[in-house]
Design a protein around this motif. Structure first.
Motif, PDB file in Angstrom:
ATOM      1  N   SER A  86      -5.147  11.571  32.256  1.00  0.00           N
ATOM      2  CA  SER A  86      -4.387  12.693  31.715  1.00  0.00           C
ATOM      3  C   SER A  86      -3.504  13.354  32.762  1.00  0.00           C
ATOM      4  CB  SER A  86      -5.343  13.749  31.131  1.00  0.00           C
ATOM      5  OG  SER A  86      -6.205  14.261  32.138  1.00  0.00           O
ATOM      6  N   ASP A  87      -3.825  13.136  34.042  1.00  0.00           N
ATOM      7  CA  ASP A  87      -3.027  13.752  35.109  1.00  0.00           C
ATOM      8  C   ASP A  87      -1.962  12.805  35.662  1.00  0.00           C
ATOM      9  OD1 ASP A  87      -4.727  11.975  36.291  1.00  0.00           O
ATOM     10  OD2 ASP A  87      -5.420  13.341  37.884  1.00  0.00           O
ATOM     11  N   ASP A  88      -1.715  11.691  34.972  1.00  0.00           N
ATOM     12  CA  ASP A  88      -0.704  10.739  35.421  1.00  0.00           C
ATOM     13  C   ASP A  88       0.680  11.296  35.125  1.00  0.00           C
ATOM     14  OD1 ASP A  88       0.879   8.624  36.099  1.00  0.00           O
ATOM     15  OD2 ASP A  88      -0.023   7.180  34.721  1.00  0.00           O
ATOM     16  N   LYS A  89       1.415  11.665  36.157  1.00  0.00           N
ATOM     17  CA  LYS A  89       2.739  12.280  36.007  1.00  0.00           C
ATOM     18  C   LYS A  89       3.872  11.298  36.293  1.00  0.00           C
ATOM     19  CE  LYS A  89       0.748  16.245  35.197  1.00  0.00           C
ATOM     20  NZ  LYS A  89       0.742  16.822  33.840  1.00  0.00           N
ATOM     21  N   THR A  90       3.578  10.019  36.253  1.00  0.00           N
ATOM     22  CA  THR A  90       4.597   9.016  36.538  1.00  0.00           C
ATOM     23  C   THR A  90       5.759   9.140  35.562  1.00  0.00           C
ATOM     24  OG1 THR A  90       2.895   7.485  37.309  1.00  0.00           O
ATOM     25  CG2 THR A  90       5.061   6.553  36.787  1.00  0.00           C
ATOM     26  N   HIS A  91       6.977   9.231  36.116  1.00  0.00           N
ATOM     27  CA  HIS A  91       8.158   9.347  35.264  1.00  0.00           C
ATOM     28  C   HIS A  91       8.645   7.968  34.862  1.00  0.00           C
ATOM     29  CE1 HIS A  91      11.980  10.671  33.638  1.00  0.00           C
ATOM     30  NE2 HIS A  91      12.592   9.777  34.406  1.00  0.00           N
ATOM     31  N   GLU A  92       8.802   7.777  33.563  1.00  0.00           N
ATOM     32  CA  GLU A  92       9.315   6.508  33.056  1.00  0.00           C
ATOM     33  C   GLU A  92      10.464   6.785  32.089  1.00  0.00           C
ATOM     34  OE1 GLU A  92       6.253   3.180  32.398  1.00  0.00           O
ATOM     35  OE2 GLU A  92       5.125   5.018  31.987  1.00  0.00           O
ATOM     36  N   SER A  93      11.568   6.093  32.280  1.00  0.00           N
ATOM     37  CA  SER A  93      12.717   6.236  31.400  1.00  0.00           C
ATOM     38  C   SER A  93      12.521   5.399  30.141  1.00  0.00           C
ATOM     39  CB  SER A  93      13.984   5.778  32.121  1.00  0.00           C
ATOM     40  OG  SER A  93      13.926   4.386  32.385  1.00  0.00           O
ATOM     41  N   PHE A  94      13.446   5.552  29.177  1.00  0.00           N
ATOM     42  CA  PHE A  94      13.406   4.712  27.994  1.00  0.00           C
ATOM     43  C   PHE A  94      13.415   3.237  28.378  1.00  0.00           C
ATOM     44  CE2 PHE A  94      15.249   8.298  25.330  1.00  0.00           C
ATOM     45  CZ  PHE A  94      14.131   8.411  24.524  1.00  0.00           C
ATOM     46  N   ILE A  95      14.234   2.891  29.367  1.00  0.00           N
ATOM     47  CA  ILE A  95      14.349   1.494  29.798  1.00  0.00           C
ATOM     48  C   ILE A  95      13.026   0.999  30.364  1.00  0.00           C
ATOM     49  CG2 ILE A  95      15.554  -0.121  31.298  1.00  0.00           C
ATOM     50  CD1 ILE A  95      17.251   1.021  29.048  1.00  0.00           C
ATOM     51  N   ASP A  96      12.377   1.824  31.196  1.00  0.00           N
ATOM     52  CA  ASP A  96      11.085   1.443  31.775  1.00  0.00           C
ATOM     53  C   ASP A  96      10.043   1.213  30.681  1.00  0.00           C
ATOM     54  OD1 ASP A  96      12.050   1.675  34.386  1.00  0.00           O
ATOM     55  OD2 ASP A  96      11.620   3.819  34.441  1.00  0.00           O
ATOM     56  N   ILE A  97      10.037   2.116  29.712  1.00  0.00           N
ATOM     57  CA  ILE A  97       9.059   2.015  28.630  1.00  0.00           C
ATOM     58  C   ILE A  97       9.325   0.765  27.783  1.00  0.00           C
ATOM     59  CG2 ILE A  97       8.223   3.128  26.523  1.00  0.00           C
ATOM     60  CD1 ILE A  97       8.818   5.832  27.910  1.00  0.00           C
ATOM     61  N   LEU A  98      10.604   0.492  27.522  1.00  0.00           N
ATOM     62  CA  LEU A  98      10.953  -0.687  26.731  1.00  0.00           C
ATOM     63  C   LEU A  98      10.557  -1.987  27.433  1.00  0.00           C
ATOM     64  CD1 LEU A  98      14.440   0.152  25.157  1.00  0.00           C
ATOM     65  CD2 LEU A  98      12.316  -0.370  23.952  1.00  0.00           C
ATOM     66  N   LYS A  99      10.639  -1.986  28.765  1.00  0.00           N
ATOM     67  CA  LYS A  99      10.268  -3.187  29.516  1.00  0.00           C
ATOM     68  C   LYS A  99       8.805  -3.553  29.293  1.00  0.00           C
ATOM     69  CE  LYS A  99      13.629  -2.761  33.303  1.00  0.00           C
ATOM     70  NZ  LYS A  99      13.796  -2.490  34.763  1.00  0.00           N
ATOM     71  N   HIS A 100       7.973  -2.557  29.015  1.00  0.00           N
ATOM     72  CA  HIS A 100       6.545  -2.794  28.829  1.00  0.00           C
ATOM     73  C   HIS A 100       6.141  -2.778  27.351  1.00  0.00           C
ATOM     74  CE1 HIS A 100       6.883  -1.249  33.018  1.00  0.00           C
ATOM     75  NE2 HIS A 100       5.999  -2.209  33.246  1.00  0.00           N
ATOM     76  N   ALA A 101       7.123  -2.817  26.460  1.00  0.00           N
ATOM     77  CA  ALA A 101       6.821  -2.809  25.025  1.00  0.00           C
ATOM     78  C   ALA A 101       6.080  -4.088  24.640  1.00  0.00           C
ATOM     79  CB  ALA A 101       8.108  -2.699  24.220  1.00  0.00           C
ATOM     80  N   PRO A 102       5.095  -3.977  23.756  1.00  0.00           N
ATOM     81  CA  PRO A 102       4.398  -5.190  23.305  1.00  0.00           C
ATOM     82  C   PRO A 102       5.369  -6.115  22.571  1.00  0.00           C
ATOM     83  CG  PRO A 102       3.816  -3.293  21.948  1.00  0.00           C
ATOM     84  CD  PRO A 102       4.581  -2.757  23.108  1.00  0.00           C
ATOM     85  N   LYS A 103       5.106  -7.393  22.616  1.00  0.00           N
ATOM     86  CA  LYS A 103       6.001  -8.370  21.997  1.00  0.00           C
ATOM     87  C   LYS A 103       6.197  -8.111  20.515  1.00  0.00           C
ATOM     88  CE  LYS A 103       6.745 -13.355  21.391  1.00  0.00           C
ATOM     89  NZ  LYS A 103       6.210 -14.722  21.636  1.00  0.00           N
ATOM     90  N   VAL A 104       5.155  -7.627  19.859  1.00  0.00           N
ATOM     91  CA  VAL A 104       5.235  -7.367  18.431  1.00  0.00           C
ATOM     92  C   VAL A 104       6.291  -6.312  18.114  1.00  0.00           C
ATOM     93  CG1 VAL A 104       3.492  -5.533  18.337  1.00  0.00           C
ATOM     94  CG2 VAL A 104       3.807  -7.054  16.382  1.00  0.00           C
ATOM     95  N   PHE A 105       6.572  -5.436  19.060  1.00  0.00           N
ATOM     96  CA  PHE A 105       7.621  -4.429  18.900  1.00  0.00           C
ATOM     97  C   PHE A 105       8.960  -5.107  18.628  1.00  0.00           C
ATOM     98  CE2 PHE A 105      11.025  -1.884  20.856  1.00  0.00           C
ATOM     99  CZ  PHE A 105      10.818  -0.634  20.304  1.00  0.00           C
TER     100      PHE A 105
END
Length: 454
Positions: free
Chosen positions: A236-255
């Motif tokens: 819950s204390d993870d403050k790592t900043h991730e952009s839309f692009i970063d999040i999309l890179k880790h999207a599950p394949k089913v997405f």
């Protein structure tokens, strides 16, 4: 709750009452949204819009959703107000704007702008844009609390319940003009003015939206950040900043594979909203003048047909609560084939009965396309960026609608300006989308923390 329901990295089982409380308010949002979509084509043609240019106005709803929902997902993932929660503050904001727009939109023709004037059409277009912005803001909290709070075993039930209530809201919205007309409320008006039956429908929708929002805020208690992190198995204390692009890179394949399916499914849906009233008026009433009593009667009948497909969606949705990994995709495939066939029957049928049969089949396809893909996606998410992923997934729903609306400027003249042919095209694309579900491989992520390395 049993001890197993408190395991780290595992969402607890919810009671039937909890599932009811977190999904029921969606009915109010859908009343507001459906009264708009069910009457938009009618309103703009009443204001004097050229039918060949209706696609312009139907670009606005998906454009609003594509911009709004990912942002609401991103911001609400990072929001926590102790007395309101994570998603509920956005429901409040969306509701307030929607209330204003629901009062303005049906009165566009009463402000003296003039029949067919650019001022009237632009005022209506901007009003619709704000309606869709606010509607999307209101919808997202309901979509996001499911992956936040519902475990994998209950996602089919949760999404089916939410869409059952949403379909109920659609029924209420779609039959408003018909019922009001039967009680003697005027269903025609001066050229360029929206009938009272439609205006009052918008006012009642505004009241229902307000009540449903209050109901949800009072009854839904979201998990606080620490509890949410515990149940989903991240810090819950993870403050790592991730952009839309970063999040999309880790999207599950089913997405991504679901995105391909969604493109074909949603390409034709705007054509139902845009051309159904005109097609029904031509096929059954044999008129095309929006000011005629026959055209307005076709608008009311379209409302009844939408209520029919919503009722069918409710009944079928009850059955969908029992879906599982072995039956989910086959059900989706068969449902969308049925829905596509329904569009074709409506397009080329010339009786009330044929249109009724067509919309019954459309209702089967409708509940499948608004519930099953979200179940598949939700089961593949890990809880950390659920809001963003659901918001971004909405782009796969919005982009095809924008493409279809733009394409309509070429397709509509190419098919001889036939509204019936446009409905048939919608049916073909729905069937293609149903076939493409077989490229999707379902994924699972909700596991015990012992499997996550802790």
């Amino acid at each position: 709750m049993s001890s197993n329901e408190h395991k780290k990295g595992q969402l607890p089982m919810l009671t039937s009452m909890q599932l009811f409380l977190m999904t029921f308010g969606y009915a109010g949002v859908q009343v507001a949204f459906s009264v708009q979509t069910g009457n938009m084509g009618r309103i703009f043609q009443t204001l004097g819009s050229d039918p060949t240019k209706l696609g312009f106005f139907f670009i606005l709803p998906p454009l609003a959703g594509m911009i709004t929902q990912p942002l609401i997902g991103l911001f609400s993932d990072k929001t926590w107000l102790p007395k309101l929660g994570r998603r509920m503050p956005y429901l409040i904001g969306g509701c307030l704007v929607s209330l204003i727009v629901l009062l303005l939109l049906p009165n566009t023709g009463s402000f003296g702008f003039g029949y067919g004037s650019m001022t009237a059409l632009w005022f209506g277009a901007v009003t619709v844009l704000f309606m869709d912005l606010s509607a999307n803001v209101s919808m997202q909290p309901f979509k996001m609390i499911i992956p936040d709070m519902v475990n994998e075993k209950q996602t089919d039930k949760a999404w089916s319940l939410q869409n059952i209530w949403g379909s109920l809201g659609g029924v209420i919205a779609f039959v408003f003009p018909f019922i009001l007309t039967s009680f003697g409320v005027a269903n025609t008006a001066a050229r360029g003015v929206v009938p009272d039956s439609v205006k009052i429908s918008f006012y009642v929708a505004a009241a229902i939206l307000l009540l449903s929002t209050i109901f949800t805020i009072i009854n839904v208690k979201e998990y606080d950040p620490e509890t949410l992190a515990y149940y989903h198995g991240f810090r819950s204390d993870d403050k790592t900043h991730e952009s839309f692009i970063d999040i999309l890179k880790h999207a599950p394949k089913v997405f991504w594979t679901l995105g391909i399916v969604e493109f074909f499914v949603w390409f034709g849906i705007p054509y139902m909203w845009t051309y159904s009233t005109g097609a029904l008026s031509e096929n059954i009433w044999h008129v095309s003048d929006p000011a005629s009593a026959g055209y307005q009667a076709a608008g009311n009948w379209f409302g009844i047909l939408q209520a029919v497909y919503s009722v069918v969606a409710i009944v079928v949705g009850i059955l969908f609560q029992r879906l599982n990994d072995k039956t989910r995709k086959m059900t989706y495939f068969l449902s969308l084939i049925a829905g596509g066939l329904g569009f074709i029957i409506v397009a080329y049928g010339h009786t009330h009965v044929s249109s009724l049969i067509g919309f019954i089949l459309i209702g089967i396809g409708w509940i499948a396309l608004i519930s099953i893909p979200f179940t598949i996606l939700t089961n593949a998410l890990d809880g950390k960026h659920d809001g963003v992923y659901l918001g971004l997934f909405n782009c796969f729903i919005c982009i095809p609608q924008i493409v279809a609306s733009v394409a309509s400027f070429a397709i509509f003249p190419a098919v001889g300006k036939s509204m019936t042919h446009m409905l048939a095209i919608a049916g073909v694309f729905l069937m293609i989308g149903g076939c493409l579900i077989w490229i999707v491989k379902e994924e699972k992520t909700q596991v015990d923390m012992t499997q996550k390395g802790e």
